[in-house]
Design a protein around this motif. Structure first.
Motif, PDB file in Angstrom:
ATOM      1  N   GLY A  21      36.757 -44.117  -6.724  1.00  0.00           N
ATOM      2  CA  GLY A  21      36.279 -44.737  -8.045  1.00  0.00           C
ATOM      3  C   GLY A  21      35.520 -43.941  -8.882  1.00  0.00           C
ATOM      4  O   GLY A  21      35.175 -44.769 -10.082  1.00  0.00           O
ATOM      5  N   GLU A  22      35.164 -42.869  -8.628  1.00  0.00           N
ATOM      6  CA  GLU A  22      34.201 -41.981  -9.674  1.00  0.00           C
ATOM      7  C   GLU A  22      35.005 -41.992 -10.906  1.00  0.00           C
ATOM      8  O   GLU A  22      36.102 -41.670 -10.969  1.00  0.00           O
ATOM      9  N   PHE A  23      34.177 -42.074 -12.011  1.00  0.00           N
ATOM     10  CA  PHE A  23      34.680 -41.854 -13.334  1.00  0.00           C
ATOM     11  C   PHE A  23      33.896 -41.164 -14.189  1.00  0.00           C
ATOM     12  O   PHE A  23      32.543 -40.789 -13.896  1.00  0.00           O
ATOM     13  N   SER A  24      34.499 -40.959 -15.369  1.00  0.00           N
ATOM     14  CA  SER A  24      33.612 -40.292 -16.484  1.00  0.00           C
ATOM     15  C   SER A  24      33.751 -41.112 -17.727  1.00  0.00           C
ATOM     16  O   SER A  24      34.884 -41.546 -18.117  1.00  0.00           O
ATOM     17  N   LEU A  25      32.581 -40.924 -18.520  1.00  0.00           N
ATOM     18  CA  LEU A  25      32.783 -41.476 -19.849  1.00  0.00           C
ATOM     19  C   LEU A  25      33.165 -40.644 -20.786  1.00  0.00           C
ATOM     20  O   LEU A  25      33.050 -39.275 -20.564  1.00  0.00           O
ATOM     21  N   PRO A  26      33.940 -40.948 -21.634  1.00  0.00           N
ATOM     22  CA  PRO A  26      34.460 -39.928 -22.738  1.00  0.00           C
ATOM     23  C   PRO A  26      33.739 -39.338 -23.394  1.00  0.00           C
ATOM     24  O   PRO A  26      32.660 -39.906 -23.982  1.00  0.00           O
ATOM     25  N   PRO A  27      33.280 -38.000 -23.629  1.00  0.00           N
ATOM     26  CA  PRO A  27      32.598 -37.257 -24.222  1.00  0.00           C
ATOM     27  C   PRO A  27      32.718 -37.233 -25.648  1.00  0.00           C
ATOM     28  O   PRO A  27      31.777 -37.315 -26.555  1.00  0.00           O
ATOM     29  N   LYS A  28      33.932 -37.295 -26.267  1.00  0.00           N
ATOM     30  CA  LYS A  28      34.219 -37.492 -27.622  1.00  0.00           C
ATOM     31  C   LYS A  28      33.793 -38.724 -28.084  1.00  0.00           C
ATOM     32  O   LYS A  28      34.188 -39.773 -27.579  1.00  0.00           O
ATOM     33  N   GLY A  29      33.100 -38.606 -29.110  1.00  0.00           N
ATOM     34  CA  GLY A  29      32.649 -40.072 -29.772  1.00  0.00           C
ATOM     35  C   GLY A  29      31.394 -40.572 -29.127  1.00  0.00           C
ATOM     36  O   GLY A  29      31.186 -41.750 -29.340  1.00  0.00           O
ATOM     37  N   GLY A  30      30.613 -39.872 -28.267  1.00  0.00           N
ATOM     38  CA  GLY A  30      29.777 -40.419 -27.235  1.00  0.00           C
ATOM     39  C   GLY A  30      28.543 -40.944 -28.193  1.00  0.00           C
ATOM     40  O   GLY A  30      27.990 -41.978 -27.877  1.00  0.00           O
ATOM     41  N   SER A  31      28.193 -40.301 -29.413  1.00  0.00           N
ATOM     42  CA  SER A  31      27.133 -40.521 -30.074  1.00  0.00           C
ATOM     43  C   SER A  31      27.347 -41.860 -30.923  1.00  0.00           C
ATOM     44  O   SER A  31      26.596 -42.698 -30.904  1.00  0.00           O
ATOM     45  N   GLU A  32      28.818 -41.998 -31.319  1.00  0.00           N
ATOM     46  CA  GLU A  32      29.129 -43.368 -32.235  1.00  0.00           C
ATOM     47  C   GLU A  32      29.111 -44.337 -31.273  1.00  0.00           C
ATOM     48  O   GLU A  32      28.546 -45.572 -31.423  1.00  0.00           O
ATOM     49  N   ARG A  33      29.730 -44.220 -29.863  1.00  0.00           N
ATOM     50  CA  ARG A  33      29.789 -45.108 -29.104  1.00  0.00           C
ATOM     51  C   ARG A  33      28.492 -45.788 -28.589  1.00  0.00           C
ATOM     52  O   ARG A  33      28.300 -47.008 -28.601  1.00  0.00           O
ATOM     53  N   ARG A  34      27.351 -44.710 -28.449  1.00  0.00           N
ATOM     54  CA  ARG A  34      26.215 -45.285 -28.054  1.00  0.00           C
ATOM     55  C   ARG A  34      25.274 -46.182 -29.179  1.00  0.00           C
ATOM     56  O   ARG A  34      24.968 -47.046 -29.138  1.00  0.00           O
ATOM     57  N   SER A  35      25.641 -45.495 -30.257  1.00  0.00           N
ATOM     58  CA  SER A  35      25.143 -46.384 -31.447  1.00  0.00           C
ATOM     59  C   SER A  35      25.559 -47.706 -31.631  1.00  0.00           C
ATOM     60  O   SER A  35      24.969 -48.619 -32.046  1.00  0.00           O
ATOM     61  N   LYS A  36      26.860 -47.852 -31.712  1.00  0.00           N
ATOM     62  CA  LYS A  36      27.636 -49.078 -31.627  1.00  0.00           C
ATOM     63  C   LYS A  36      27.192 -50.044 -30.590  1.00  0.00           C
ATOM     64  O   LYS A  36      26.986 -51.173 -30.723  1.00  0.00           O
ATOM     65  N   LEU A  37      26.940 -49.493 -29.493  1.00  0.00           N
ATOM     66  CA  LEU A  37      26.592 -50.497 -28.138  1.00  0.00           C
ATOM     67  C   LEU A  37      25.107 -50.882 -28.531  1.00  0.00           C
ATOM     68  O   LEU A  37      24.899 -51.809 -28.068  1.00  0.00           O
ATOM     69  N   MET A  38      24.284 -49.884 -28.899  1.00  0.00           N
ATOM     70  CA  MET A  38      22.773 -50.026 -29.213  1.00  0.00           C
ATOM     71  C   MET A  38      22.897 -51.193 -30.169  1.00  0.00           C
ATOM     72  O   MET A  38      21.885 -52.177 -30.276  1.00  0.00           O
ATOM     73  N   ALA A  39      23.460 -51.128 -31.188  1.00  0.00           N
ATOM     74  CA  ALA A  39      23.668 -52.330 -32.295  1.00  0.00           C
ATOM     75  C   ALA A  39      24.143 -53.558 -31.712  1.00  0.00           C
ATOM     76  O   ALA A  39      23.402 -54.678 -32.069  1.00  0.00           O
ATOM     77  N   ALA A  40      25.025 -53.503 -30.923  1.00  0.00           N
ATOM     78  CA  ALA A  40      25.706 -54.716 -30.152  1.00  0.00           C
ATOM     79  C   ALA A  40      24.495 -55.489 -29.330  1.00  0.00           C
ATOM     80  O   ALA A  40      24.080 -56.566 -29.442  1.00  0.00           O
ATOM     81  N   LEU A  41      23.834 -54.205 -28.527  1.00  0.00           N
ATOM     82  CA  LEU A  41      22.705 -54.890 -27.671  1.00  0.00           C
ATOM     83  C   LEU A  41      21.465 -55.414 -28.425  1.00  0.00           C
ATOM     84  O   LEU A  41      21.042 -56.426 -28.284  1.00  0.00           O
ATOM     85  N   LEU A  42      20.942 -54.801 -29.465  1.00  0.00           N
ATOM     86  CA  LEU A  42      19.870 -55.476 -30.329  1.00  0.00           C
ATOM     87  C   LEU A  42      20.477 -56.909 -31.244  1.00  0.00           C
ATOM     88  O   LEU A  42      19.394 -57.385 -31.279  1.00  0.00           O
ATOM     89  N   ARG A  43      21.557 -56.946 -31.511  1.00  0.00           N
ATOM     90  CA  ARG A  43      21.966 -58.025 -31.854  1.00  0.00           C
ATOM     91  C   ARG A  43      22.047 -59.287 -30.875  1.00  0.00           C
ATOM     92  O   ARG A  43      22.179 -60.411 -31.278  1.00  0.00           O
ATOM     93  N   GLY A  44      21.924 -58.841 -29.603  1.00  0.00           N
ATOM     94  CA  GLY A  44      22.242 -59.838 -28.489  1.00  0.00           C
ATOM     95  C   GLY A  44      23.752 -60.123 -28.257  1.00  0.00           C
ATOM     96  O   GLY A  44      23.769 -61.064 -27.397  1.00  0.00           O
ATOM     97  N   ASP A  45      24.463 -59.320 -28.533  1.00  0.00           N
ATOM     98  CA  ASP A  45      25.824 -59.440 -28.335  1.00  0.00           C
ATOM     99  C   ASP A  45      25.955 -59.200 -26.600  1.00  0.00           C
ATOM    100  O   ASP A  45      27.325 -59.723 -26.231  1.00  0.00           O
ATOM    101  N   LEU A  46      25.517 -58.301 -26.093  1.00  0.00           N
ATOM    102  CA  LEU A  46      25.541 -58.067 -24.809  1.00  0.00           C
ATOM    103  C   LEU A  46      24.862 -58.782 -23.587  1.00  0.00           C
ATOM    104  O   LEU A  46      24.693 -58.362 -22.616  1.00  0.00           O
ATOM    105  N   LYS A  47      24.018 -59.920 -24.092  1.00  0.00           N
ATOM    106  CA  LYS A  47      23.078 -60.516 -23.256  1.00  0.00           C
ATOM    107  C   LYS A  47      23.717 -61.365 -22.203  1.00  0.00           C
ATOM    108  O   LYS A  47      23.320 -61.691 -21.096  1.00  0.00           O
TER     109      LYS A  47
END
Length: 199
Positions: free
Chosen positions: A154-180
């Motif tokens: 089950g070992e996996f890897s997150l895609p390196p391409k677009g990692g910075s953009e992915r993290r920014s979008k996830l942090m924005a969703a997190l701070l909006r409360g979308d991931l609660k």
């Protein structure tokens, strides 16, 4: 900030990093178990509002091939002798004149091996045929290896391409409360409380 503030800030952030790292490792272990148990090969990262942020690729194991090197070399020498190369023991420089001299005068220094490209091809055959090599002319099979299936982890890897953009979008969703709704203790540290204004 004074020295005490700098010191407390660094120590507090280090504590947060350690806390998040521990939880991240636990989350990865749980995800690996879920991916393995569900035989997942690829899964899309998607926010609750449907934004897709790339795919997680789950590593797929290949069988382990335990080769009887002497048997395989003997088989290749008989069936495809041009794929066997001679080389000198590591104590002697690899030189054609030295090889020729050793062939006549010092065969104890001479070794034989299967050419690397052909060996890689044979390993594919061995994996596909349960450890047997097949004579293309006669169809006769000779067992020279054991193929041991390897269980998926089950070992996996997150895609390196677009990692910075992915993290920014996830942090924005997190701070909006979308991931609660995600059961992660660490997220509650930075996610806004119910009824809060957010960041």
């Amino acid at each position: 900030m004074n020295l005490a503030d700098h010191t407390l800030r660094v120590a507090a952030l280090e504590a947060l990093v350690a806390f998040f790292t521990t939880e991240y490792k636990a989350a990865r272990r749980e995800a690996e178990t879920a991916y393995r148990d569900n035989k997942v090969k690829k899964v899309t990262i998607e926010t609750p509002d449907g934004v897709q942020l790339g795919d997680i690729t789950v590593k797929q194991p290949s069988a382990s091939v335990v080769i009887d090197e002497d048997k395989l070399l003997a088989w290749v020498a008989e069936h495809t002798p041009h794929e066997v190369e001679e080389y000198l023991d590591t104590a002697v420089q690899l030189d054609e004149e030295a090889i020729e001299w050793a062939r006549v005068n010092r065969d104890d220094l001479l070794r034989r091996r299967i050419r690397s490209v052909w060996r890689a091809e044979l390993v594919k055959q061995l994996t596909a045929h349960g450890g047997e090599v097949i004579d293309e002319r006669t169809g006769a099979a000779t067992k020279v290896a054991d193929v041991v299936p390897v269980r998926a982890t089950g070992e996996f890897s997150l895609p390196p391409k677009g990692g910075s953009e992915r993290r920014s979008k996830l942090m924005a969703a997190l701070l909006r409360g979308d991931l609660k709704a995600i059961p992660v203790t660490a997220l509650s540290i930075v996610a806004p409380a119910e009824g809060g204004e957010g960041a």
